[in-house]
Design a protein around this motif. Structure first.
Motif, PDB file in Angstrom:
ATOM      1  N   GLU A  66       1.305  -1.160  -0.107  1.00  0.00           N
ATOM      2  CA  GLU A  66       0.044   0.259  -0.530  1.00  0.00           C
ATOM      3  C   GLU A  66       1.122   1.061   0.478  1.00  0.00           C
ATOM      4  O   GLU A  66       1.546   1.236   1.222  1.00  0.00           O
ATOM      5  N   LEU A  67       0.933   1.674  -1.772  1.00  0.00           N
ATOM      6  CA  LEU A  67       1.651   2.983  -1.387  1.00  0.00           C
ATOM      7  C   LEU A  67       0.990   4.501  -1.751  1.00  0.00           C
ATOM      8  O   LEU A  67       1.420   5.216  -2.524  1.00  0.00           O
ATOM      9  N   MET A  68      -0.746   4.245  -1.372  1.00  0.00           N
ATOM     10  CA  MET A  68      -1.007   5.847  -1.639  1.00  0.00           C
ATOM     11  C   MET A  68      -1.754   6.601  -0.938  1.00  0.00           C
ATOM     12  O   MET A  68      -2.090   7.431  -1.401  1.00  0.00           O
ATOM     13  N   GLY A  69      -1.207   6.081   0.241  1.00  0.00           N
ATOM     14  CA  GLY A  69      -0.879   7.693   1.175  1.00  0.00           C
ATOM     15  C   GLY A  69      -2.360   8.008   2.042  1.00  0.00           C
ATOM     16  O   GLY A  69      -3.408   7.350   1.075  1.00  0.00           O
ATOM     17  N   GLY A  70      -2.781   8.316   2.938  1.00  0.00           N
ATOM     18  CA  GLY A  70      -4.456   9.103   3.298  1.00  0.00           C
ATOM     19  C   GLY A  70      -4.524   7.639   4.413  1.00  0.00           C
ATOM     20  O   GLY A  70      -4.349   6.611   4.128  1.00  0.00           O
TER      21      GLY A  70
ATOM     22  N   LEU B 248      -8.599  -1.157   2.384  1.00  0.00           N
ATOM     23  CA  LEU B 248      -7.874  -2.209   1.397  1.00  0.00           C
ATOM     24  C   LEU B 248      -6.840  -3.012   2.162  1.00  0.00           C
ATOM     25  O   LEU B 248      -6.632  -4.391   1.874  1.00  0.00           O
ATOM     26  N   VAL B 249      -5.707  -2.388   3.386  1.00  0.00           N
ATOM     27  CA  VAL B 249      -5.180  -2.626   3.464  1.00  0.00           C
ATOM     28  C   VAL B 249      -5.718  -4.557   4.309  1.00  0.00           C
ATOM     29  O   VAL B 249      -4.994  -4.622   4.686  1.00  0.00           O
ATOM     30  N   LEU B 250      -6.971  -3.701   5.083  1.00  0.00           N
ATOM     31  CA  LEU B 250      -7.609  -4.669   6.162  1.00  0.00           C
ATOM     32  C   LEU B 250      -7.999  -5.948   5.738  1.00  0.00           C
ATOM     33  O   LEU B 250      -8.117  -6.900   6.163  1.00  0.00           O
ATOM     34  N   GLN B 251      -8.640  -5.517   4.410  1.00  0.00           N
ATOM     35  CA  GLN B 251      -9.170  -6.124   3.758  1.00  0.00           C
ATOM     36  C   GLN B 251      -7.971  -7.388   3.151  1.00  0.00           C
ATOM     37  O   GLN B 251      -8.257  -8.855   2.997  1.00  0.00           O
ATOM     38  N   ALA B 252      -7.097  -7.024   2.814  1.00  0.00           N
ATOM     39  CA  ALA B 252      -6.186  -7.735   2.466  1.00  0.00           C
ATOM     40  C   ALA B 252      -5.494  -8.359   3.332  1.00  0.00           C
ATOM     41  O   ALA B 252      -5.004  -9.741   3.352  1.00  0.00           O
ATOM     42  N   LEU B 253      -5.486  -8.185   4.576  1.00  0.00           N
ATOM     43  CA  LEU B 253      -4.679  -8.953   5.624  1.00  0.00           C
ATOM     44  C   LEU B 253      -5.532 -10.020   5.820  1.00  0.00           C
ATOM     45  O   LEU B 253      -6.347 -11.438   6.146  1.00  0.00           O
ATOM     46  N   LYS B 254      -7.343  -9.747   5.704  1.00  0.00           N
ATOM     47  CA  LYS B 254      -8.238 -10.377   6.213  1.00  0.00           C
ATOM     48  C   LYS B 254      -8.565 -11.426   5.704  1.00  0.00           C
ATOM     49  O   LYS B 254      -9.088 -12.974   6.378  1.00  0.00           O
TER      50      LYS B 254
END
Ligand SMILES: NC(=O)c1ccc[n+]([C@@H]2O[C@H](COP(=O)([O-])OP(=O)(O)OC[C@H]3O[C@@H](n4cnc5c(N)ncnc54)[C@H](OP(=O)(O)O)[C@@H]3O)[C@@H](O)[C@H]2O)c1
Length: 426
Positions: free
Chosen positions: A77-81, A88-94
């Motif tokens: 994740e390199l979008m920032g904010g 999106l990060v949470l979805q990927a981890l889950k």
């Protein structure tokens, strides 16, 4: 031994990283013993001109598809904010995919939740580039120094403000022209608020403190002040007294609780952090057994930051290929956060006063009457006015604030012209 990598965000860091995954694929495979395959690079605007060309099918404007595509084993994740990056990060981890991010704002605000989600899925959430760009500091704090009772972490973690302060010190430039130069050279954004107000440094301070002391500190727990009010004249007086200014992230654990703050700080000119100039970053760590450690280097920039991200990708890929559940890297226990008002601070005070008998006695009595003691005083005379410079001994922040307010009320004091915290010599 191939890992499919999906990158969310193809700007300064994501673009440099994607380019290196494509052009240095063999070198990475030779050195790291695994093959990284760039599957997607998600951007907001597909039509935007970009410094690098990418093979057909790599660029996409659908970041959620990158997270969900089964050929993507690891998400960067390199979008920032905060959003949509956070979800999106949470979805990927889950969904059991490890995540690498450089997003300090997100980690400082939602890090505990995201680290717990990674733990629950048995995968890593790595964020070496979130503090200090290319400087390895997250892994040293969470792994190499896991057995040290760290007492203090001091960071110059914002290159923009360090560049501005270096200009002010070197050239006697006022804040406004040093900022304009930083903007011309691309070190400062058109809207520099996040940097100069200490907001960016506060996120990084929260992350450093959480990892150093094992107590979760959110960005909202960090006391912050920026560098906007600093005057060139005080830099000059401070230099004569043996100090120079830095926007310092200070995290300490004195045994009475964890305190985390970001503010302009005068540091002794022989302190290790005094050598950190321009846009460079550094983190100074103190502990009873290691004594002093200094980590320094480029704190930003596409390629330097991409190197830190790439290191995390390689670590995470090795874990993926080993196939085991990843054990938690950090644990956050309960801990007391110390109110800033209780923290012992020292100050530089510049008072513009009337030059007549008895003034000094009144001022000393006012400072002492608020439980603050004076370490040193210099008087610079001018006709019927005088400038007094004080350095105070450490005492609680609340007492200093009361003393400064009381000084401002004295008839003989024309103005408390400057009040800047000082790092006491260690
Ligand atoms: N720059 C540095 O030196 C540095 C250093 C350390 C850490 N970081 C951190 O790294 C992260 C990235 O920084 P950066 O400087 O590379 O940012 P940047 O240049 O602004 O790039 C952001 C990228 O994300 C894309 N993007 C933004 N919102 C999107 C959305 N909703 N959907 C799809 N794509 C979206 C943008 O697309 P477009 O290209 O189409 O606009 C752009 O490619 C940030 O968290 C930053 O704090 C940066």
């Amino acid at each position: 031994m191939t890992v499919g990598v999906g990158i969310l965000g193809g700007g300064t860091v994501g673009g440099a990283l994607a380019h290196r995954l494509l052009t240095e694929r063999q070198a990475i495979a030779d050195k790291a013993g695994l093959s990284l395959d760039l599957r997607y690079l998600a951007v907001r605007e597909l039509g935007k001109p970009r410094p690098y060309a990418f093979p057909a099918g790599v660029l996409t404007d659908r970041p959620e598809d990158v997270v969900n595509d089964p050929s993507v084993n690891l998400v960067v994740e390199l979008m920032g904010g905060m959003e949509p990056a956070g979800d999106l990060v949470l979805q990927a981890l889950k969904s059991g995919k490890p995540v690498v991010t450089a997003n300090k704002e997100l980690v400082a605000a939602r890090g505990k939740e995201l680290i717990e989600a990674a733990e629950a899925s048995g995968v890593s959430l790595l964020f070496e580039a979130a503090v200090g760009g290319a400087i390895p500091i997250i892994r040293p704090l969470s792994e190499s120094l896991a057995g040290e009772r760290i007492s203090e972490v001091l960071g110059i973690v914002n290159g923009t403000t360090n560049y501005i302060l270096t200009q002010m010190c070197d050239n006697g430039a006022p804040y406004s022209s040093a900022l304009a130069k930083a903007q011309d050279l691309g070190y400062a954004e058109a809207d520099p608020t996040a940097d100069v107000s200490g907001g960016d440094a506060a996120s990084k301070a929260a992350i450093l403190a959480s990892l150093s002391f094992g107590t979760w500190v959110g960005s909202e727990d960090v006391y912050r002040e920026g560098i906007e009010d600093l005057l060139a004249i005080d830099i000059s007086y401070a230099a004569d007294l043996g100090y120079l200014p830095k926007l310092l992230a200070v995290a300490s654990d004195t045994g009475e609780g964890v305190s985390v703050r970001v503010h302009t700080t005068l540091i002794p000119s022989d302190h290790p952090l005094a050598t950190v100039r321009g846009s460079q970053n550094a983190v100074y760590v103190k502990g009873p057994d290691v004594d002093e450690l200094l980590f320094a280097g480029p704190g930003a920039g596409g390629d330097p930051t991409a190197t830190a991200v790439l290191g995390d990708i390689i670590t995470s890929s090795r874990e993926l290929l080993a196939g085991a559940q990843v054990p938690p890297r950090v644990r956050f226990g309960p801990g007391r956060l110390r109110a800033f008002e209780e923290v012992e601070t020292s100050w530089y005070l510049r008072l513009e006063v009337m030059d007549k008998p008895g003034v000094l006695a009144q001022i000393a009595a006012t400072i002492g009457g608020n439980a603050v003691s004076i370490e040193s005083m210099v008087q610079l005379g001018r006709d019927d006015e005088a400038t007094l410079l004080f350095i105070t001994h450490p005492s609680p922040e609340a007492d200093h604030r009361k003393a400064i307010a009381a000084l401002g009320e004295l008839d003989v004091v024309r103005q408390v012209a400057a009040a800047i915290r000082v790092l006491p010599p260690t």
